[in-house]
Design a protein around this motif. Structure first.
Motif, mmCIF file in Angstrom:
data_model
loop_
_atom_site.group_PDB
_atom_site.id
_atom_site.type_symbol
_atom_site.label_atom_id
_atom_site.label_comp_id
_atom_site.label_asym_id
_atom_site.label_seq_id
_atom_site.Cartn_x
_atom_site.Cartn_y
_atom_site.Cartn_z
ATOM 1 N N PHE A 9 0.865 -1.181 0.000
ATOM 2 C CA PHE A 9 0.000 0.000 0.000
ATOM 3 C C PHE A 9 0.900 1.230 0.000
ATOM 4 C CE2 PHE A 9 -2.485 -3.150 2.522
ATOM 5 C CZ PHE A 9 -3.521 -3.343 1.609
ATOM 6 N N GLU A 25 -5.693 7.858 7.468
ATOM 7 C CA GLU A 25 -6.852 8.307 6.689
ATOM 8 C C GLU A 25 -8.135 8.353 7.513
ATOM 9 O OE1 GLU A 25 -7.727 6.886 2.721
ATOM 10 O OE2 GLU A 25 -5.693 6.059 2.625
ATOM 11 N N HIS A 42 -1.491 -0.638 7.890
ATOM 12 C CA HIS A 42 -1.617 -1.677 6.858
ATOM 13 C C HIS A 42 -2.972 -2.373 6.950
ATOM 14 C CE1 HIS A 42 2.672 -1.301 5.982
ATOM 15 N NE2 HIS A 42 2.444 -2.041 4.921
ATOM 16 N N GLN A 45 -5.730 -0.188 5.529
ATOM 17 C CA GLN A 45 -5.679 -0.211 4.059
ATOM 18 C C GLN A 45 -6.194 -1.541 3.517
ATOM 19 O OE1 GLN A 45 -5.011 2.379 2.026
ATOM 20 N NE2 GLN A 45 -4.944 3.558 3.926
ATOM 21 N N TYR A 46 -5.867 -2.632 4.197
ATOM 22 C CA TYR A 46 -6.350 -3.957 3.807
ATOM 23 C C TYR A 46 -7.878 -4.000 3.866
ATOM 24 C CZ TYR A 46 -7.248 -8.983 4.172
ATOM 25 O OH TYR A 46 -7.739 -10.244 3.996
ATOM 26 N N MET A 48 -9.994 -1.493 3.679
ATOM 27 C CA MET A 48 -10.606 -0.607 2.689
ATOM 28 C C MET A 48 -10.354 -1.076 1.256
ATOM 29 S SD MET A 48 -10.161 3.259 4.240
ATOM 30 C CE MET A 48 -8.431 3.337 3.855
ATOM 31 N N ASN A 49 -9.124 -1.450 0.950
ATOM 32 C CA ASN A 49 -8.753 -1.723 -0.436
ATOM 33 C C ASN A 49 -8.934 -3.167 -0.878
ATOM 34 O OD1 ASN A 49 -7.844 0.962 -1.204
ATOM 35 N ND2 ASN A 49 -6.253 0.636 0.318
ATOM 36 N N VAL A 50 -8.787 -4.103 0.034
ATOM 37 C CA VAL A 50 -8.927 -5.511 -0.324
ATOM 38 C C VAL A 50 -10.317 -6.026 0.038
ATOM 39 C CG1 VAL A 50 -8.038 -7.844 0.071
ATOM 40 C CG2 VAL A 50 -6.446 -5.900 -0.086
ATOM 41 N N LYS A 52 -12.888 -4.080 0.899
ATOM 42 C CA LYS A 52 -13.865 -3.108 0.388
ATOM 43 C C LYS A 52 -14.785 -2.516 1.457
ATOM 44 C CE LYS A 52 -12.255 -3.883 -3.702
ATOM 45 N NZ LYS A 52 -11.117 -3.086 -4.103
ATOM 46 N N LYS A 55 -14.645 3.541 4.205
ATOM 47 C CA LYS A 55 -13.893 4.296 5.205
ATOM 48 C C LYS A 55 -14.825 4.856 6.280
ATOM 49 C CE LYS A 55 -11.540 7.805 3.535
ATOM 50 N NZ LYS A 55 -10.552 8.853 3.186
ATOM 51 N N GLU A 145 -15.628 -10.208 2.810
ATOM 52 C CA GLU A 145 -15.618 -8.909 2.163
ATOM 53 C C GLU A 145 -16.887 -8.152 2.534
ATOM 54 O OE1 GLU A 145 -14.864 -8.508 -1.979
ATOM 55 O OE2 GLU A 145 -13.071 -9.751 -1.900
#
Length: 147
Positions: A9, A25, A42, A45-46, A48-50, A52, A55, A145
């Motif tokens: 990330f 964030e 980390h 970010q995992y 949010m980004n992986v 989903k 935020k 998810e």
């Protein structure tokens, strides 16, 4: 900082008086970069980004009361109805995850009633789903998810 067992990330850093900070964030501010914070960022970010998770449903480092003691959870993910979906307990990479770590997140969950628990030191991740009817939890390969 040490490489962790998460996807790569990108982060924003700041150096102030020889102290490195990382931008959070969720809290919308720079925080001192300690090993546990590296894992926490980390993990956020995992999620949010992986996984989903929006935020807007993620909360970081808030106080809660457990048996009249003030404690701080690392990460909580809410459901849209305000109930708690997931509690994440983050440890520094050098900290071994053991029964004491699980007991800590389980105590937090007595107050929070999350459906899922995650414990990580950035290198090893453990996931559980709560079974409130049988007063136990079941280990999972991963957390679901966002749906």
């Amino acid at each position: 900082m040490q490489a962790l067992n998460f996807p790569q990330f990108s982060f924003r850093f700041k150096n102030n008086e020889n102290k490195i900070s990382i931008f959070d964030e969720i809290r919308k501010k720079f925080v001192i970069l300690q090993p546990e914070e590296w894992v926490r960022q980390h993990c956020v970010q995992y999620l949010m980004n992986v996984k989903k998770y929006p935020k807007s449903l993620i909360n970081v480092e808030k106080e809660l009361i457990v048996n009249t003691l003030k404690k701080r959870y690392d990460i909580v993910v809410f459901n849209t109805n305000g109930s708690i979906h997931l509690i994440v307990e983050c440890k520094a990479p050098k900290i071994t995850i053991n029964q004491k770590t699980f007991d800590q997140v389980a105590r937090y969950n007595l107050e929070l009633d999350a459906s899922y628990l995650m414990v990580t030191n950035g290198l090893n991740h453990y996931y559980c789903q709560m079974d409130f009817n049988n007063k136990c939890f079941h280990f999972l390969k991963d957390i679901p998810e966002y749906i």
